[in-house]
Scaffold this active site. Sequence first.
Site, PDB file in Angstrom:
ATOM      1  N   HIS A 140       0.808  -1.218   0.000  1.00 50.78           N
ATOM      2  CA  HIS A 140       0.000   0.000   0.000  1.00 50.78           C
ATOM      3  C   HIS A 140       0.846   1.276   0.000  1.00 50.78           C
ATOM      4  O   HIS A 140       1.875   1.377   0.652  1.00 50.78           O
ATOM      5  CB  HIS A 140      -0.931   0.010   1.221  1.00 50.78           C
ATOM      6  N   HIS A 149      12.685  -0.972 -12.384  1.00 48.46           N
ATOM      7  CA  HIS A 149      12.459  -2.428 -12.429  1.00 48.46           C
ATOM      8  C   HIS A 149      12.448  -2.961 -11.001  1.00 48.46           C
ATOM      9  O   HIS A 149      13.460  -2.911 -10.300  1.00 48.46           O
ATOM     10  CB  HIS A 149      13.577  -3.084 -13.249  1.00 48.46           C
TER      11      HIS A 149
END
Length: 207
Positions: A140, A149
Amino acid sequence: MDLVLVGGGGHCKSVLDTVICTKRYDKVYISDPDLSPGTKLLDHAIVVGGDECLLTLYEEGVKEAFVSVGFVKPSLLRSRLFSSLIDIGFHVPNIIDPSAVISVNAVLGTGVFVGKTAIVNADVRIDNCSIINTGAIVEHECDIGAFTHISVNTTLCGQVAVGDYSFIGAGSTVIQGIKIGSNVIIGAGSVVLRDVEDGEMAVGVIK
């Protein structure tokens, strides 16, 4: 609808496998100067040549394209390819594996790849052309920059921020609230316990 993938290496095979699973595209082409035209990948997509073929494909009616080159140094390669596609006029979609879990409250830019079984939780923001690879967990309120990446089986705990052009190596864990800058490389298996400055390279227990 047809698609062209730019880059035919190992990461392309992961992207292509997801594309096949989505059943969204009728034909898939590969642009890669290092592969012989006519080569087939996963018995599905055909190599048509190098980047010089992209404008021709667009003019022939292929309107969607995706950067399928993985993280390489210099990291600006993905950015350059992405910009070239936009300049030609391609729509660059997000490619999300059907096995991934994406919160309805997450916000993704364009050209984002989310691999198999990855989880992107509530109030996450992921900027353009970033990779959330196989099995990664982005918890979250994380904020992921462009062309970054997040590698396989990496866990970003809640409220982690990662800048542009960064690479978080396989199996790493970044604890809650950490800020990682741009152009950062975190080695595989690392545990990140402190903020990491722009351009830093670090591995192991980073504290």
